[in-house]
Design an enzyme around this catalytic site. Sequence first.
Site, PDB file in Angstrom:
ATOM      1  N   HIS A 178       1.217  17.490   9.441  1.00  0.00           N
ATOM      2  CA  HIS A 178      -0.185  17.319   9.044  1.00  0.00           C
ATOM      3  C   HIS A 178      -1.100  17.966  10.076  1.00  0.00           C
ATOM      4  O   HIS A 178      -0.755  18.059  11.258  1.00  0.00           O
ATOM      5  CB  HIS A 178      -0.539  15.829   8.953  1.00  0.00           C
ATOM      6  CG  HIS A 178       0.283  15.066   7.965  1.00  0.00           C
ATOM      7  ND1 HIS A 178       1.416  14.364   8.317  1.00  0.00           N
ATOM      8  CD2 HIS A 178       0.115  14.893   6.624  1.00  0.00           C
ATOM      9  CE1 HIS A 178       1.927  13.785   7.237  1.00  0.00           C
ATOM     10  NE2 HIS A 178       1.157  14.089   6.191  1.00  0.00           N
ATOM     11  N   ASP A 224       3.575  18.427  14.216  1.00  0.00           N
ATOM     12  CA  ASP A 224       3.536  17.495  13.074  1.00  0.00           C
ATOM     13  C   ASP A 224       3.160  18.302  11.822  1.00  0.00           C
ATOM     14  O   ASP A 224       2.464  19.312  11.917  1.00  0.00           O
ATOM     15  CB  ASP A 224       2.485  16.417  13.350  1.00  0.00           C
ATOM     16  CG  ASP A 224       2.458  15.307  12.312  1.00  0.00           C
ATOM     17  OD1 ASP A 224       2.934  14.203  12.617  1.00  0.00           O
ATOM     18  OD2 ASP A 224       1.949  15.548  11.191  1.00  0.00           O
ATOM     19  N   TYR A 228       8.932  10.492   8.856  1.00  0.00           N
ATOM     20  CA  TYR A 228       9.117   9.345   7.966  1.00  0.00           C
ATOM     21  C   TYR A 228      10.472   9.275   7.291  1.00  0.00           C
ATOM     22  O   TYR A 228      10.731   8.356   6.524  1.00  0.00           O
ATOM     23  CB  TYR A 228       7.962   9.308   6.948  1.00  0.00           C
ATOM     24  CG  TYR A 228       6.636   9.381   7.685  1.00  0.00           C
ATOM     25  CD1 TYR A 228       6.160   8.269   8.378  1.00  0.00           C
ATOM     26  CD2 TYR A 228       5.922  10.577   7.789  1.00  0.00           C
ATOM     27  CE1 TYR A 228       4.981   8.340   9.117  1.00  0.00           C
ATOM     28  CE2 TYR A 228       4.747  10.659   8.524  1.00  0.00           C
ATOM     29  CZ  TYR A 228       4.290   9.540   9.192  1.00  0.00           C
ATOM     30  OH  TYR A 228       3.144   9.608   9.942  1.00  0.00           O
ATOM     31  N   ASP A 238       0.862  -1.180   0.000  1.00  0.00           N
ATOM     32  CA  ASP A 238       0.000   0.000   0.000  1.00  0.00           C
ATOM     33  C   ASP A 238       0.904   1.238   0.000  1.00  0.00           C
ATOM     34  O   ASP A 238       1.487   1.582   1.025  1.00  0.00           O
ATOM     35  CB  ASP A 238      -0.897  -0.013   1.256  1.00  0.00           C
ATOM     36  CG  ASP A 238      -1.769   1.235   1.360  1.00  0.00           C
ATOM     37  OD1 ASP A 238      -1.600   2.165   0.542  1.00  0.00           O
ATOM     38  OD2 ASP A 238      -2.620   1.283   2.273  1.00  0.00           O
ATOM     39  N   ASP A 244       7.667  14.947  10.802  1.00  0.00           N
ATOM     40  CA  ASP A 244       7.522  15.050   9.352  1.00  0.00           C
ATOM     41  C   ASP A 244       7.549  16.516   8.922  1.00  0.00           C
ATOM     42  O   ASP A 244       7.557  16.832   7.732  1.00  0.00           O
ATOM     43  CB  ASP A 244       6.245  14.338   8.857  1.00  0.00           C
ATOM     44  CG  ASP A 244       5.053  14.536   9.779  1.00  0.00           C
ATOM     45  OD1 ASP A 244       5.104  15.449  10.628  1.00  0.00           O
ATOM     46  OD2 ASP A 244       4.070  13.777   9.649  1.00  0.00           O
ATOM     47  N   HIS A 289      -4.676  12.079  14.023  1.00  0.00           N
ATOM     48  CA  HIS A 289      -5.737  12.067  12.996  1.00  0.00           C
ATOM     49  C   HIS A 289      -6.959  11.260  13.438  1.00  0.00           C
ATOM     50  O   HIS A 289      -8.010  11.315  12.790  1.00  0.00           O
ATOM     51  CB  HIS A 289      -5.212  11.479  11.682  1.00  0.00           C
ATOM     52  CG  HIS A 289      -4.109  12.283  11.078  1.00  0.00           C
ATOM     53  ND1 HIS A 289      -4.263  13.610  10.742  1.00  0.00           N
ATOM     54  CD2 HIS A 289      -2.819  11.969  10.777  1.00  0.00           C
ATOM     55  CE1 HIS A 289      -3.121  14.081  10.248  1.00  0.00           C
ATOM     56  NE2 HIS A 289      -2.229  13.100  10.265  1.00  0.00           N
TER      57      HIS A 289
HETATM   58  N1  Q9C Z   1      -3.673  10.276  -0.714  1.00  0.00           N
HETATM   59  C1  Q9C Z   1       0.859  11.156  10.487  1.00  0.00           C
HETATM   60  O1  Q9C Z   1       1.847  11.794  10.176  1.00  0.00           O
HETATM   61  N2  Q9C Z   1      -1.469  10.443   3.642  1.00  0.00           N
HETATM   62  N3  Q9C Z   1      -0.009  10.728   9.583  1.00  0.00           N
HETATM   63  C2  Q9C Z   1      -2.623  10.065   2.868  1.00  0.00           C
HETATM   64  C3  Q9C Z   1      -3.760  10.005   0.712  1.00  0.00           C
HETATM   65  C4  Q9C Z   1      -1.609  10.092   5.014  1.00  0.00           C
HETATM   66  C5  Q9C Z   1       0.138  11.065   8.209  1.00  0.00           C
HETATM   67  C6  Q9C Z   1      -2.509  10.442   1.425  1.00  0.00           C
HETATM   68  C7  Q9C Z   1      -0.605  10.746   5.901  1.00  0.00           C
HETATM   69  C8  Q9C Z   1      -0.868  10.421   7.348  1.00  0.00           C
HETATM   70  C9  Q9C Z   1       0.657  10.759  11.902  1.00  0.00           C
HETATM   71 ZN    ZN Z   2       2.218  13.853  10.189  1.00  0.00          ZN
END
Ligand code: Q9C
Ligand code: ZN
Length: 766
Positions: free
Chosen positions: A220, A218, A351, A66, A311, A181
């Site tokens: 995000h 973070d 990451y 994935d 990140d 999230h």
């Molecule tokens: N097209 C944290 O850093 N990306 N979560 C999804 C979908 C998900 C990040 C992209 C990134 C989640 C904890």
């Molecule tokens: Zn994140």
Amino acid sequence: MQAAARSGASAAPCEHGRGCPTSSAGGRQEGERASGNAICGGFAMASGTALIYDEKMTTHKLLWSDPVCDIEVPERLSSSYEQLKCYHLVERCVHVPAREGSEEEILLVHSSEHLEVAKSTQTMNEEELKRVSGNYDAFFFHPNTYHCARLAVGAALQLVDAVMSGKVCNGMALVRPPGHHSQRNAANGFCLFNNVAIAAEYAKLKYGLQRILIVDWDVHHGQGTQYIFEEDPSVLYFSWHRYEHQEFWPSLKESDYDAVGLGKGKGFNINLPWNKIGMENSDYLAAFFHVLLPVAFEFDPQLVLVSSGYDSGIGDPEGQMNATPEVFAHLTQFLKQLANGKLCIILEGGYHLKSLSESVCMTVKTLLGDPIPQITGEMAPCLSAVESIQNVRAAHKPYWKWLMYEDTSFLQNLSTKSHSLKTASPRPSTEHDSKITNINETDEIEKFLEMHMTNVLFPVPPIKTATTDSKGSAYLLPVHLVKEIDKTEVKVLVSAFYADLVKEDETLLSLGSMLAVLDKILKKEHAFFWCSLPTGTLNVSNLQMNKRTSEDDLPLQKLFLQLSYSTQPQVCNGITESPTAAVAVALRHSINFGLQRVLCVFVGDMQIVPNTEDGKILIIHICEKKQDGKNNSKYYISLNWKEDAEGNDFFSAVLGFILPVAYSYQPNLTVIAVGPKRSLGVHGISLLFALLQGLAESRIFALIEDSEINLMQSVAKILAGASSPHFGVYVPPTQEKVNEIKILRDQFQKEWKMLQCSVKDGISRH
Ligand code: Q9C
Ligand code: ZN
């Protein structure tokens, strides 16, 4: 008293070899117990840093292919922990075990339906796991996921307990899966349970807390955390995040700056969207100076929780930002000044394994009280960052007193909006394409970071704070006494440069004390060790590192050790009680020593104003009224400020002006002098010392004239890092004072660019 449980043999060689400047940990921790408490001035107070890590949390992993989820790997946890071992940080922390969070605790935030779904995945086969995972946006289940997620929740709660009970002062929990999230009824973005949100609810319930700050650095948006607390005024949630005008995941309207909270929670949700990638250290610092920190001091939290995703650091494939690991030392240092130091840092994303683990180490080092590395990069926020900062300030103006008199207004036409239309990518790259190019980039960043960290890190001085014997020093625990220089010695040292100042014996003596301490901060003390050698071993021709010494030549081997050790600075910071005339001597002495930039913050009346024309000295002079005959210039700035009688109203001056100027200047040494007729009280002065510690590798020299023991004690505690700071009751600045800052900001923001918080006419980094 808490004995530390140790993990990791300190003598074990580091597998990472060259990446680990183990000497940078200094000699201080040898034989020093990591303990949870310290006695200082007769009061027992929390000290020590908790570290929570449980290998079991590495068993949650992706079982199928994935491309969305494959970056959330177990190595994120293990490599961070290895790097902590490498820097000998693990053995300096108090080990606190993780535990499973209970169902009841999880239900503080989540629905029972969500809990039951999660629970049911424990016995599923791969096919079923894949099917359930598909019900969520970016999440994967493994048979161990439920167990790991309960450990992640429990780890956060253990950390809250360790800090709230006073067992430790602060700490970090390395957890997987992350949490921010995750929503009441849904897993999302690699998160199953919202660890930090549960920790906040738990702290409210168990300790009766009424004000908790969550800082989400973070990259995000923690939309899960926002949803959970958006109507709750007892939890202030701050998040910055890659947004790109809603192009970036999770692509929500409610991640923008105008989502300020709902109902009673209005004003307690702060979103700072980044509309451009490539944000740097200066952008993050500007966000702290001009948004987060002023709000946080006004809010006055009883506990600070960090949703600590890395990140947002350089090299991360998700964030695409450019902030380097040491920025997290600075961010952590600032947050330590809130809530009496009660700070719980809980891992979220991150990451790029090297960037992540170095950033984790910078965070833990700072929690432990090590000096802060100098920040790198150009100290000017970019235009897009300033635009975002301006808009979030405008959005929150109705809710925060410190913003009341700021003339901040919304900016409609953002520079990034028209720009992004012009440079739309001609060919959408596939997931596969971008992964191939990213591999090389990841390697490049790893090499860069390897170099960068050896440049940025420096040996920790064995002594944190020095003073000379004076009438107050007995009260200045835990500072270290430096032997005063003999009078004739001082004369030799001083008369060459400062003949004019040494007519009186008394002046000479206090100058001697002052220089003794200053030299300890400036010099890498060779002489000290040479003197302590047994006679007969000093054969200079043998003093080459590559020359082998015979087995029985032990003193010489010892000498090598001492010599390599002696290239470290002896002392990090110092305090002396000296007449203010000594300030000019101290500044001149530092310049003569070879320093390129010395910042002097002077509080009170100044008799001698040193020449600042060559830019080697920058003076910020805080006094009640402007002294005649001295006009403001780039390197001499007079800030007229008389502290409010009711409480401390100096926050906005330090955050909105002094810190931005100081960070723009990047001094090699900070001198803070307190002279006669000072217009600030103990609390205002303490704030200065606390917040300027991130500069000049934490080298601060305090010169205090004729002071109350109260002030000396407070300053000593802050410099030694032994006390939870206390800055008095927050009082918002008057309109007149806000105006004083505004005038100075307008006058100096072209020269000291970190002052910029709106785009009127400033010039920023593009
Ligand atoms: N097209 C944290 O850093 N990306 N979560 C999804 C979908 C998900 C990040 C992209 C990134 C989640 C904890
Ligand atoms: Zn994140």
